[in-house]
Design an enzyme around this catalytic site. Structure first.
Site, PDB file in Angstrom:
ATOM      1  N   HIS A 105       0.744  -1.319   0.156  1.00 28.61           N
ATOM      2  CA  HIS A 105       0.067   0.156  -0.131  1.00 28.61           C
ATOM      3  C   HIS A 105       0.959   1.176   0.063  1.00 28.61           C
ATOM      4  CE1 HIS A 105      -3.598  -2.480   0.265  1.00 28.61           C
ATOM      5  NE2 HIS A 105      -3.639  -2.618   1.582  1.00 28.61           N
ATOM      6  N   HIS A 175      -9.559   2.021   0.293  1.00 23.74           N
ATOM      7  CA  HIS A 175      -9.560   0.893   1.230  1.00 23.74           C
ATOM      8  C   HIS A 175     -10.939   1.129   2.435  1.00 23.74           C
ATOM      9  CE1 HIS A 175      -7.872  -2.300   3.589  1.00 23.74           C
ATOM     10  NE2 HIS A 175      -6.869  -2.212   2.793  1.00 23.74           N
ATOM     11  N   GLU A 309     -11.471  -3.898  -2.592  1.00 23.61           N
ATOM     12  CA  GLU A 309     -10.437  -2.924  -3.261  1.00 23.61           C
ATOM     13  C   GLU A 309     -10.279  -3.074  -4.459  1.00 23.61           C
ATOM     14  OE1 GLU A 309      -6.939  -3.629  -0.411  1.00 23.61           O
ATOM     15  OE2 GLU A 309      -8.472  -4.589   0.934  1.00 23.61           O
TER      16      GLU A 309
HETATM   17  C1  GLA Z   1      -4.706  -5.104   2.406  1.00 20.08           C
HETATM   18  C2  GLA Z   1      -3.845  -6.272   2.469  1.00 20.08           C
HETATM   19  C3  GLA Z   1      -4.307  -6.722   3.791  1.00 20.08           C
HETATM   20  C4  GLA Z   1      -4.166  -5.803   5.065  1.00 20.08           C
HETATM   21  C5  GLA Z   1      -4.928  -4.866   4.891  1.00 20.08           C
HETATM   22  C6  GLA Z   1      -4.679  -3.561   5.868  1.00 20.08           C
HETATM   23  O1  GLA Z   1      -6.203  -5.543   2.127  1.00 20.08           O
HETATM   24  O2  GLA Z   1      -3.955  -7.040   1.459  1.00 20.08           O
HETATM   25  O3  GLA Z   1      -3.217  -7.928   3.935  1.00 20.08           O
HETATM   26  O4  GLA Z   1      -2.630  -5.522   5.077  1.00 20.08           O
HETATM   27  O5  GLA Z   1      -4.726  -4.222   3.600  1.00 20.08           O
HETATM   28  O6  GLA Z   1      -4.565  -4.116   6.943  1.00 20.08           O
END
Ligand code: GLA
Length: 346
Positions: A105, A175, A309
């Site tokens: 991210h 997200h 997402e």
């Molecule tokens: C994303 C990732 C997860 C986690 C979340 C945030 O969706 O795929 O593994 O890191 O973000 O906690």
């Protein structure tokens, strides 16, 4: 009801602002300039009651300390890049690593922690902008990013766009975690999910895809027909065990309709997710461990919400067979997600 208010101040004393868009009985959306974050999204449920259906946190400090990306606009590259490395035009790039040795991210200082500029605002619409300089987080090129949030009578839409002055990987997403029974309702186990996806991308123990596209048939990832979420997150499928639930990218089918539909039989509420992206990371809040508290005051625990997402597939800078993530100068990156709300026939 258009407003711009101070949400709180960060540890350095800087104000964080909250924009409110839309008006009841339609959706009312609150967005923070910190992280272009969807902080609150209030809708009328199928039972006629108004509820906030996204998980959130109470203060700027909590958002800055959290690693849950609650409501964040994520970038420059959402999801994982193996070891934070990729090659481009004969050069090797090393990004920051922040998740079991991988880049997640946007890395340690992703876009979710930035102060976005409020460039435009009207009653139902606002544009937030961010400049990510050349070399930011290890990425090549200066990237101008824009996030347009728009509220209509039954929907909220986010249009993301970006332009660069050197070729760079770009993968932006929202997200937001949803719980159609309200942010304080507890688990989403009984909510029903439908996905327009016949395949998913299996991952190793750290969430990096093997490169294979595996059929969902006969797996807990098969949501081609509406199914409650709880049984899938408790399946003993090795992919589910390793991720402590669902934390996987599904390969979206070519389709006329929604990529995903979430419904709550309890409150009679329905949400369709529309997007133009090829993948959807489905994440059932597996790492919410009770250490964070929502703005409503409840501890956030595993399975309290589901993040859907829309994005490219994970690690696509290192996976030539996946849809390409490269944005070149003169091109524009565009993606959208639209959440449409309605009520279930009862
Ligand atoms: C994303 C990732 C997860 C986690 C979340 C945030 O969706 O795929 O593994 O890191 O973000 O906690």
């Amino acid at each position: 009801m258009v407003s711009l208010d101070v949400f709180g101040s960060d540890p350095s004393g800087r104000d964080v602002h909250v924009l409110t868009l839309g008006r009841a009985p339609g959706p009312v959306l609150q967005v923070l300039d910190l992280g272009a974050t969807v902080h609150r999204l209030e809708i009328t449920g199928g039972d006629g009651r108004r509820r906030n259906v996204v998980l959130n946190l109470a203060t700027p400090q909590e958002y800055l300390d959290s690693t849950a990306y609650l409501g964040s606009t994520v970038g420059r590259y959402a999801n994982r890049i193996a070891a934070g490395r990729f090659e481009l035009e004969g050069r090797a790039y090393q990004l920051g690593v922040n998740d079991r040795g991988n880049h997640l991210h946007g890395g340690p200082d992703g876009f979710h922690r930035r102060y976005w500029q409020i460039a435009e605002r009207a009653e139902d619409e606002a544009v937030l902008e961010l400049l990510s300089p050349d070399g930011d987080g290890g990425y090549p090129g200066a990237l101008h990013v824009s996030a347009r949030f728009r509220v209509t009578a039954g929907a909220v839409r986010l249009d993301l766009s970006a332009a660069t002055d050197r070729t760079t990987p770009v993968n932006l997403t929202s997200h937001a975690y949803f719980n159609l029974d309200g942010d304080d309702a507890g688990t989403i186990d009984a909510q029903v999910l439908t996905l327009a996806a016949a395949a998913y991308t299996p991952v190793d123990g750290a969430g990096i895809p093997s490169g294979q596209l595996a059929p969902v048939e006969g797996t807990p990832f098969d949501f081609r027909q509406p199914r409650a979420i709880g049984p899938a997150t408790r399946s003993d499928h090795p992919q589910v065990r390793a991720a402590r639930g669902i934390d996987h990218n599904v390969v979206l089918d070519d389709r006329p309709g929604p990529a995903a539909t979430l419904t709550s039989p309890a409150t009679g509420t329905r949400m369709e997710l529309h997007t133009d992206q090829p993948g959807l990371q489905v994440y059932t809040g597996n790492f919410l461990d009770g250490s964070g508290r929502s703005a409503g005051g409840r501890l956030l625990r595993q399975g309290d919400g589901i993040a859907l997402e829309p994005q490219l597939f994970p690690d696509s800078p290192n996976q030539p067979a996946f849809p390409a993530p490269w944005l070149a100068p003169g091109e524009s990156y565009r993606s959208f997600v639209e959440w449409r709300f309605s009520t279930l026939e009862r």
